[in-house]
Scaffold this motif. Structure first.
Motif, PDB file in Angstrom:
ATOM      1  N   ALA A  92      -5.211  11.865  10.719  1.00 12.20           N
ATOM      2  CA  ALA A  92      -5.164  10.458  10.342  1.00 12.20           C
ATOM      3  C   ALA A  92      -4.296   9.677  11.321  1.00 12.20           C
ATOM      4  N   ILE A  93      -3.129  10.253  11.661  1.00 18.58           N
ATOM      5  CA  ILE A  93      -2.186   9.538  12.521  1.00 18.58           C
ATOM      6  C   ILE A  93      -2.700   9.473  13.956  1.00 18.58           C
ATOM      7  N   VAL A  94      -3.189  10.612  14.458  1.00 16.67           N
ATOM      8  CA  VAL A  94      -3.592  10.658  15.871  1.00 16.67           C
ATOM      9  C   VAL A  94      -4.980  10.056  16.094  1.00 16.67           C
ATOM     10  N   GLY A  95      -5.921  10.389  15.233  1.00 20.75           N
ATOM     11  CA  GLY A  95      -7.299   9.975  15.506  1.00 20.75           C
ATOM     12  C   GLY A  95      -7.870   8.972  14.516  1.00 20.75           C
ATOM     13  N   SER A  96      -7.044   8.478  13.610  1.00 18.22           N
ATOM     14  CA  SER A  96      -7.443   7.601  12.497  1.00 18.22           C
ATOM     15  C   SER A  96      -8.682   8.095  11.745  1.00 18.22           C
ATOM     16  N   TYR A  97      -8.761   9.437  11.549  1.00 16.62           N
ATOM     17  CA  TYR A  97      -9.807   9.987  10.676  1.00 16.62           C
ATOM     18  C   TYR A  97      -9.340   9.849   9.231  1.00 16.62           C
ATOM     19  N   ASN A  98     -10.216   9.419   8.361  1.00 15.15           N
ATOM     20  CA  ASN A  98      -9.812   9.169   6.984  1.00 15.15           C
ATOM     21  C   ASN A  98      -9.625  10.460   6.215  1.00 15.15           C
ATOM     22  N   PRO A  99      -8.415  10.669   5.692  1.00 14.25           N
ATOM     23  CA  PRO A  99      -8.155  11.892   4.925  1.00 14.25           C
ATOM     24  C   PRO A  99      -8.983  11.897   3.637  1.00 14.25           C
ATOM     25  N   THR A 100      -9.212  13.098   3.115  1.00 14.35           N
ATOM     26  CA  THR A 100      -9.905  13.207   1.838  1.00 14.35           C
ATOM     27  C   THR A 100      -8.891  13.495   0.739  1.00 14.35           C
ATOM     28  N   GLU A 119      -6.016  12.190  -1.514  1.00 16.53           N
ATOM     29  CA  GLU A 119      -5.676  10.866  -2.016  1.00 16.53           C
ATOM     30  C   GLU A 119      -4.257  10.431  -1.647  1.00 16.53           C
ATOM     31  N   SER A 120      -3.295  11.339  -1.800  1.00 19.02           N
ATOM     32  CA  SER A 120      -1.892  10.954  -1.623  1.00 19.02           C
ATOM     33  C   SER A 120      -1.575  10.550  -0.186  1.00 19.02           C
ATOM     34  N   LEU A 121      -2.418  10.938   0.762  1.00 23.89           N
ATOM     35  CA  LEU A 121      -2.137  10.579   2.152  1.00 23.89           C
ATOM     36  C   LEU A 121      -2.269   9.074   2.398  1.00 23.89           C
ATOM     37  N   TYR A 122      -2.993   8.392   1.493  1.00 21.42           N
ATOM     38  CA  TYR A 122      -3.142   6.945   1.667  1.00 21.42           C
ATOM     39  C   TYR A 122      -1.887   6.191   1.249  1.00 21.42           C
ATOM     40  N   ASP A 123      -0.925   6.911   0.628  1.00 19.55           N
ATOM     41  CA  ASP A 123       0.349   6.294   0.273  1.00 19.55           C
ATOM     42  C   ASP A 123       1.463   6.817   1.168  1.00 19.55           C
ATOM     43  N   ASP A 124       1.125   7.684   2.112  1.00 18.63           N
ATOM     44  CA  ASP A 124       2.115   8.314   2.969  1.00 18.63           C
ATOM     45  C   ASP A 124       2.653   7.291   3.977  1.00 18.63           C
ATOM     46  N   ALA A 125       3.982   7.168   4.033  1.00 19.52           N
ATOM     47  CA  ALA A 125       4.598   6.139   4.879  1.00 19.52           C
ATOM     48  C   ALA A 125       4.249   6.321   6.352  1.00 19.52           C
ATOM     49  N   GLU A 126       4.253   7.575   6.817  1.00 23.31           N
ATOM     50  CA  GLU A 126       3.981   7.816   8.236  1.00 23.31           C
ATOM     51  C   GLU A 126       2.541   7.453   8.592  1.00 23.31           C
ATOM     52  N   VAL A 127       1.617   7.797   7.698  1.00 21.80           N
ATOM     53  CA  VAL A 127       0.220   7.470   7.938  1.00 21.80           C
ATOM     54  C   VAL A 127       0.040   5.955   7.979  1.00 21.80           C
ATOM     55  N   LEU A 128       0.634   5.276   7.001  1.00 24.51           N
ATOM     56  CA  LEU A 128       0.481   3.818   6.924  1.00 24.51           C
ATOM     57  C   LEU A 128       1.125   3.118   8.118  1.00 24.51           C
ATOM     58  N   ALA A 129       2.183   3.729   8.653  1.00 24.96           N
ATOM     59  CA  ALA A 129       2.819   3.136   9.828  1.00 24.96           C
ATOM     60  C   ALA A 129       1.877   3.211  11.025  1.00 24.96           C
ATOM     61  N   ALA A 130       1.154   4.323  11.135  1.00 23.77           N
ATOM     62  CA  ALA A 130       0.258   4.505  12.278  1.00 23.77           C
ATOM     63  C   ALA A 130      -1.043   3.732  12.098  1.00 23.77           C
ATOM     64  N   VAL A 131      -1.624   3.768  10.912  1.00 19.04           N
ATOM     65  CA  VAL A 131      -2.896   3.081  10.647  1.00 19.04           C
ATOM     66  C   VAL A 131      -2.758   2.235   9.382  1.00 19.04           C
ATOM     67  N   PRO A 132      -2.172   1.037   9.531  1.00 22.10           N
ATOM     68  CA  PRO A 132      -1.844   0.213   8.350  1.00 22.10           C
ATOM     69  C   PRO A 132      -3.052  -0.061   7.456  1.00 22.10           C
ATOM     70  N   PHE A 133      -4.254  -0.156   8.019  1.00 18.87           N
ATOM     71  CA  PHE A 133      -5.397  -0.567   7.190  1.00 18.87           C
ATOM     72  C   PHE A 133      -5.828   0.511   6.208  1.00 18.87           C
ATOM     73  N   PHE A 134      -5.300   1.726   6.364  1.00 18.14           N
ATOM     74  CA  PHE A 134      -5.619   2.777   5.396  1.00 18.14           C
ATOM     75  C   PHE A 134      -5.153   2.385   3.994  1.00 18.14           C
ATOM     76  N   GLY A 135      -4.121   1.534   3.935  1.00 20.67           N
ATOM     77  CA  GLY A 135      -3.611   1.104   2.641  1.00 20.67           C
ATOM     78  C   GLY A 135      -4.678   0.430   1.805  1.00 20.67           C
ATOM     79  N   SER A 136      -5.508  -0.402   2.475  1.00 20.14           N
ATOM     80  CA  SER A 136      -6.542  -1.122   1.724  1.00 20.14           C
ATOM     81  C   SER A 136      -7.789  -0.268   1.502  1.00 20.14           C
ATOM     82  N   LEU A 137      -7.815   0.920   2.107  1.00 25.28           N
ATOM     83  CA  LEU A 137      -9.009   1.763   1.984  1.00 25.28           C
ATOM     84  C   LEU A 137      -9.034   2.575   0.698  1.00 25.28           C
TER      85      LEU A 137
END
Lengths: 436, 347
Positions: free
Chosen positions: A352-360, A362-380
């Motif tokens: 998710a962080i390196v290649g912006s592949y969407n995790p399957t 659920e909790s990764l969409y609330d992960d601070a590090e992921v959201l820092a790298a790909v902010p739009f995952f929050g709305s996904l």
């Protein structure tokens, strides 16, 4: 003539002898697999689109570091989905143990389930709860979990934040009707301002699998079902579905270009990214490209769930890829272990962080590090919770035919050659012929 | 003496048989065995890469593939403009054992008919492939002949021109198809839409590759562009065998250019032309790459339809039946051409 017959007999005997010996050989191999080898090899057939291959190789490397007795080969497979399926089928047809792990499309589990092992046998239970339920459901065939979700995709609405603000809107459209009103207003304004190539809405209208994805969203969001329901009833022939298709046809030539009937993902993205469209339906991959250097819409757009039609229903087509263990693998237990590592929390987070592949997960969409790298995952996250799966598992192994019937008929409606009501009736009849 | 010679002959015959054996084995394994296997599979319901039990289904695959029907439609009502509305074919077409689906509707002597088939996609693919073959080969032959007649002449820069001429043919189909796909784009990204807008033919949004009326023409355009050089090359080889002297003699005798072409060039290049035609026709009949790359599942050639049934639908038996039908159609063309070329050599 007699000689020829003798020869024929000889030839056939030889042929049977050879085929029997390979069959027996295959069983020998199965038996020897349980005995410990010096180094066990696992081969992964993975995709090579974008960063997929590099990420898979890196995952293999980290696994091998912690498991010195294992060697993982990552095999590149064709980019085109059908070509990849063709290759896999050849492996399956010959019951080849060459490949242990297969990266499979979200629409294949039902089709190829008989060649895959039930992951529940290898302790998948402890991992499945963390993943999106719709995908786990999709990958479960007759109670067997045949594949583990790896990364996912869903249909999104892209919109131009700057243009909506310019015309006095402060939020993306909530319904399809709103979308049409907003698109018409902005389109007329932009055209009057001089951009003759500006359109309101672009999507995938070409007659191919992509149209099935788009159209199932229109139908599902209009409370028209998902073509064939999980219990096997063909639900497409209803007024809501017909209305959804007619509505889509009304966009062609008004808010969407006439040429949208030949658009794939990239055609739509090119137009949106060139600044010539207000709204676009596309997959998440377009986000990072649209924000790339040199994109004229960089920082001027955002994503939201697709609008709803009737009764507040929403739908986003489920896409994405899974990993599965081949039934013909010599070492399914080890293969399953590699699979759980590849699809696990750590690896999905990295992807998710390196290649912006969407995790399957659920909790990764609330992960601070992921959201820092790909902010739009929050709305996904909201989008992934409303996904609608194409009826591939329930219609297996005939999904390809079902989907073709669907997108062919929908395309006719978009081209103005048919109406929604006529199309849904045709689709119902044709599908009932196919799945009997 | 006689017996010895007899045994010698017999030995030689034996020897000949042994020498023929390898080629027979090769022929058997690479030609007859696969062909026979496709043929026998076409009578089964075998599925590709599946453990489902294979059953013999007789002619069922062929029945589904080839059933056609023409039915008369009754008028139901008339709308306000006086246009007659006919009954919906869906309601009247038979549904057993396979459902007939509409291909087209037409009028003969004020009667309205519907043409239907149990597998319309295949029937359309046969029609499309035949149209594609006839038109593309005809255009390639005429254009190829013109190009060859120019290229055979002496003019400065001929070598360079000959190399340039071959470029379209040298580009892999996968690449040139993508290139043309771009030119046919359904927005003003595509050059054909830009030109169409200039001349007022389209509104700059015409979906050339999605509209059924232009799809096959687009394929023909790509193929003609791509294969004319090949045709020109073959015809040029034929032209080069004609001695130059006879043209000089003809000119002296007062025979003009057109007459020289029809009475001298054409008859002398005819043999080469027939060979080139056979090549191209058979090639065009089994066209796969062009259709598969540009259309995928939008519209099929016969070969790409067979591929679709095998890979996407995994219907090995049905796909085999498709292949057998394709084989028979191509076979028909071969017989036709053998007759024609036989006529040529007998002269």
């Amino acid at each position: 003539m007699i000689k020829f017959k003798k020869f024929l007999v000889l030839f056939i005997t030889l042929l049977t002898a050879i085929s029997f010996s390979t069959f027996a050989g295959g069983q020998d191999e199965m038996a020897s697999a349980s005995t410990e080898d010096a180094k066990q090899t696992i081969t992964v057939a993975a995709g090579a689109v974008g960063m997929e291959f590099t990420l898979a190789e890196e995952a293999a490397k980290t696994y091998m570091e912690s498991h010195p007795g294992v060697e993982i080969n990552v095999l590149q497979t064709p980019d085109l989905t059908t070509d990849r399926l063709g290759l896999y089928l050849q492996f399956f047809q010959s019951k080849s143990s060459e490949v242990d792990l297969y990266q499979i499309d979200v629409i294949w589990p039902g089709d190829i389930a008989e060649h895959l092992v039930d992951l529940n046998q290898y302790g998948a239970k402890e991992f499945t709860d963390a993943h999106f339920e719709a995908i786990i459901q999709n990958n479960t065939v007759d109670g067997k979990l045949v594949a583990m979700p790896w990364f996912t995709d869903a249909g999104l609405l892209y919109f131009r934040t700057d243009l909506l603000a310019k015309y006095g809107y402060n939020a993306p459209p909530q319904t399809w009707d709103e979308l049409k009103i907003m698109a018409t207003k902005v389109m007329n304004g932009e055209r009057a301002a001089g951009n003759q190539d500006f359109w309101g809405f672009v999507f995938q209208g070409n007659s191919y699998e992509g149209l099935t994805c788009d159209a199932i969203e229109w139908v599902a969001s209009n409370d028209g079902g998902s073509i064939v329901e999980p219990d096997g009833t063909i639900s497409i022939n209803n007024a809501n579905a017909a209305q959804a298709l007619d509505r889509a046809a009304s966009w062609v030539g008004t808010i969407a270009p006439d040429g949208v009937t030949a658009f794939g993902e990239e055609d739509a993205r090119n137009m949106f990214q060139a600044g010539n469209a207000l709204f676009m339906r596309n997959w998440p991959y377009a986000y990072s490209l649209g924000n790339g250097d040199g994109s004229v819409i960089k920082g001027k757009f955002d994503v939201s769930p697709l609008p709803s039609g009737k009764n507040g229903m929403r739908g986003a087509s489920l896409g994405g890829w899974q990993l599965a263990v081949s039934k013909y693998s010599k070492n399914p237990e080890l293969a399953a272990d590699v699979l759980f590592y590849f699809t696990g929390y750590e690896q999905q987070k990295k992807r998710a962080i390196v290649g912006s592949y969407n995790p399957t997960i659920e909790s990764l969409y609330d992960d601070a590090e992921v959201l820092a790298a790909v902010p739009f995952f929050g709305s996904l996250k909201a989008v992934f919770l409303t996904t609608v799966a194409r009826p591939s598992t329930v219609t297996a192994p005939r999904y390809a035919q079902v989907s073709k019937v669907f997108f062919d008929n929908v395309h006719k409606v978009l081209m103005g050659e048919s109406t929604g009501a006529k199309a849904v009736r045709n689709i119902e009849l044709d599908i009932s012929d196919i799945i009997e | 003496m006689k017996t010895k010679r007899h045994s010698l002959e017999k030995n030689e015959q034996k020897m000949a048989l042994w020498l023929l054996l390898p080629s027979f084995v090769i022929l058997f394994t690479i030609a007859f065995y696969p062909l026979g296997s496709v043929f026998s599979k076409s009578f089964t319901n075998e599925r590709f890469a599946s453990s489902q039990k294979t059953e013999f289904v007789g002619m069922q695959n062929y029945q589904k593939l080839l059933s056609l029907k023409i039915t008369k439609l009754e008028a139901v009502s008339q709308d306000s403009n006086g246009t007659i509305i006919y009954e919906d074919p869906i309601d009247i077409l038979p549904r057993e054992p396979f459902r007939y689906k509409e291909i087209s509707q037409f009028n003969i002597f004020s009667n309205h008919y519907v043409f239907s088939a149990t597998d319309p996609a295949f029937i359309v693919s046969v029609k499309d492939t035949l149209t594609f073959t006839l038109l593309s080969v005809a255009l390639e032959t005429i254009l190829g002949m013109a190009v060859a007649l120019i290229m055979i002449k002496n003019f400065p820069g001929r070598g360079g021109m000959r190399v340039a001429m071959l470029v379209p043919w040298a580009i892999p189909t996968a690449v040139s198809s993508r290139m043309w796909e771009w030119m046919f784009a359904s927005t003003r990204v595509g050059v054909f839409n830009v030109m169409g807008q200039w001349f007022g033919i389209t509104n700059g949004q015409f979906p050339w590759l999605a509209d059924p009326s232009t799809q096959v023409w687009a394929m023909i355009a790509i193929d003609v562009w791509k294969t004319t050089p090949f045709m020109a090359l073959l015809i040029m080889a034929g032209l080069q065998t004609i001695p130059k002297g006879i043209y000089e003699a003809a000119t002296i005798d007062g025979c003009n250019g057109w007459k020289q072409f029809t009475k001298m060039t054409l008859p002398m290049v005819k043999d080469t032309l027939v060979v080139a035609l056979i090549f191209r026709t058979l090639d065009a009949l089994r066209v796969f790459d062009l259709f598969q790359i540009v259309f995928a599942q939008k519209r099929y050639s016969m070969a790409s339809y067979s591929y679709y049934q095998l890979i996407d639908n995994k219907l090995m038996g049905y796909s085999s039946a498709t292949s057998v039908v394709i084989f028979l159609i191509i076979f028909l063309f071969i017989i036709l051409y053998t007759k024609i070329s036989g006529g040529v050599t007998d002269e």
